[in-house]
Write a protein that holds these residues in place. Structure first.
Motif, mmCIF file in Angstrom:
data_model
loop_
_atom_site.group_PDB
_atom_site.id
_atom_site.type_symbol
_atom_site.label_atom_id
_atom_site.label_comp_id
_atom_site.label_asym_id
_atom_site.label_seq_id
_atom_site.Cartn_x
_atom_site.Cartn_y
_atom_site.Cartn_z
ATOM 1 N N TRP A 34 0.857 -1.189 0.000
ATOM 2 C CA TRP A 34 0.000 0.000 0.000
ATOM 3 C C TRP A 34 0.889 1.234 0.000
ATOM 4 O O TRP A 34 1.841 1.347 0.788
ATOM 5 N N TYR A 35 0.543 2.148 -0.906
ATOM 6 C CA TYR A 35 1.239 3.421 -1.005
ATOM 7 C C TYR A 35 0.237 4.549 -0.886
ATOM 8 O O TYR A 35 -0.939 4.396 -1.217
ATOM 9 N N LYS A 36 0.764 5.697 -0.476
ATOM 10 C CA LYS A 36 -0.078 6.895 -0.441
ATOM 11 C C LYS A 36 0.617 7.989 -1.247
ATOM 12 O O LYS A 36 1.834 8.167 -1.156
ATOM 13 N N GLN A 37 -0.180 8.652 -2.039
ATOM 14 C CA GLN A 37 0.347 9.763 -2.810
ATOM 15 C C GLN A 37 -0.388 11.025 -2.398
ATOM 16 O O GLN A 37 -1.611 11.093 -2.499
ATOM 17 N N LYS A 38 0.350 11.984 -1.924
ATOM 18 C CA LYS A 38 -0.268 13.257 -1.593
ATOM 19 C C LYS A 38 -0.348 14.048 -2.897
ATOM 20 O O LYS A 38 0.522 13.937 -3.754
ATOM 21 N N TYR A 39 -1.388 14.827 -3.008
ATOM 22 C CA TYR A 39 -1.627 15.533 -4.255
ATOM 23 C C TYR A 39 -0.390 16.268 -4.740
ATOM 24 O O TYR A 39 0.188 17.066 -4.028
ATOM 25 N N GLY A 40 0.037 15.933 -5.954
ATOM 26 C CA GLY A 40 1.180 16.601 -6.561
ATOM 27 C C GLY A 40 2.528 16.152 -6.034
ATOM 28 O O GLY A 40 3.544 16.747 -6.380
ATOM 29 N N GLU A 41 2.545 15.099 -5.237
ATOM 30 C CA GLU A 41 3.819 14.647 -4.673
ATOM 31 C C GLU A 41 4.100 13.199 -5.038
ATOM 32 O O GLU A 41 3.351 12.555 -5.735
ATOM 33 N N GLY A 42 5.163 12.687 -4.525
ATOM 34 C CA GLY A 42 5.544 11.312 -4.808
ATOM 35 C C GLY A 42 4.790 10.322 -3.959
ATOM 36 O O GLY A 42 3.909 10.671 -3.185
ATOM 37 N N LEU A 43 5.164 9.077 -4.107
ATOM 38 C CA LEU A 43 4.507 7.995 -3.389
ATOM 39 C C LEU A 43 5.234 7.683 -2.089
ATOM 40 O O LEU A 43 6.458 7.686 -2.042
ATOM 41 N N ILE A 44 4.467 7.422 -1.067
ATOM 42 C CA ILE A 44 5.031 7.057 0.229
ATOM 43 C C ILE A 44 4.605 5.629 0.549
ATOM 44 O O ILE A 44 3.421 5.303 0.504
#
Lengths: 111, 114
Positions: A34-44
């Motif tokens: 599972w990854y999270k992407q904040k708007y306009g940023e990379g994947l965490i």
């Protein structure tokens, strides 16, 4: 080839509410990420699950992999504005280093 | 202490031009990747390099050519840009000796072709 379907596609929840995002695979998963992407940023990177029935938690986020290893869920408890973003599940499709991503779920948290 | 960095962050160019996107990681990883995220936010792998060797080359037009001068860098060169190349390109890295799927992503490069 590995296909990952996520649901819902988008989600708007009020701050403090719980929510669940699902990721369903067309094939048995040998590792679900599972990854999270904040708007306009990379994947965490959030979490990785490998065993059937496995469950992991980090802060208010819990991820589970079902026993058949074809479905994973991501549950957020007491959502906060900081949880907003796009959540992506990823899985190993059998080819070394080839991570296939799901269709993504866009989460908005309103005040 | 940026882990995976990409330059530029934004790139606006005209059709037919040639452009490059650079990626660098300071994590000591030996595997690097390029992903393309389309307008629907769908993320798809394009290339993967391990120790400067190409190991994954998905169905990508020949106009896209990755270059890895060393393990810490993976650049993406695009020739004769087309409107359909407009997307966000993400670079990522991982360590093959650990969990190869715990990939660390750069912030992305938003490419707009006009």
């Amino acid at each position: 080839s590995q296909e990952l379907e996520q649901s819902p596609q988008s989600l708007i929840v009020q701050e403090g509410k719980n929510l669940t995002i699902n990721c369903t695979s067309s094939k048995t998963l040998y590792g679900l990420y599972w990854y999270k992407q904040k708007y306009g940023e990379g994947l965490i990177f959030l979490m990785m699950l490998q065993k059937g029935g496995e469950e992991k938690s980090h802060e208010k986020i819990t991820a589970k992999l079902d026993e058949k290893k074809q479905q994973s869920s991501l549950h957020i408890t007491a959502s906060q504005p900081s949880h907003a973003g796009i959540y992506l599940c990823g899985a190993y499709g059998g080819t070394a280093s080839k991570l296939t991503f799901g269709t993504g779920t866009r989460l908005q948290v309103t005040l | 202490d940026t882990a995976v960095s990409q330059t530029p962050k934004y790139l606006v160019t005209q059709m037919g031009n040639d452009k490059s996107i650079k990626c660098e990681q300071n994590l000591g990883h030996d595997t690097m990747y390029w992903y393309k995220q389309d307008s629907k936010k769908f993320l798809k792998i394009m290339f993967s390099y391990n120790n400067k060797e190409l190991i994954i080359n998905e169905t990508v037009p020949n106009r896209f050519s990755p270059k890895s001068p060393d393990k810490a860098h993976l650049n993406l060169h695009i020739n004769s840009l087309e409107l359909g190349d407009s997307a966000v390109y993400f670079c990522a890295s991982s360590y093959s000796g650990g969990d190869p799927y715990e990939q660390y992503f750069g912030p992305g490069t938003r490419l707009t072709v006009t």
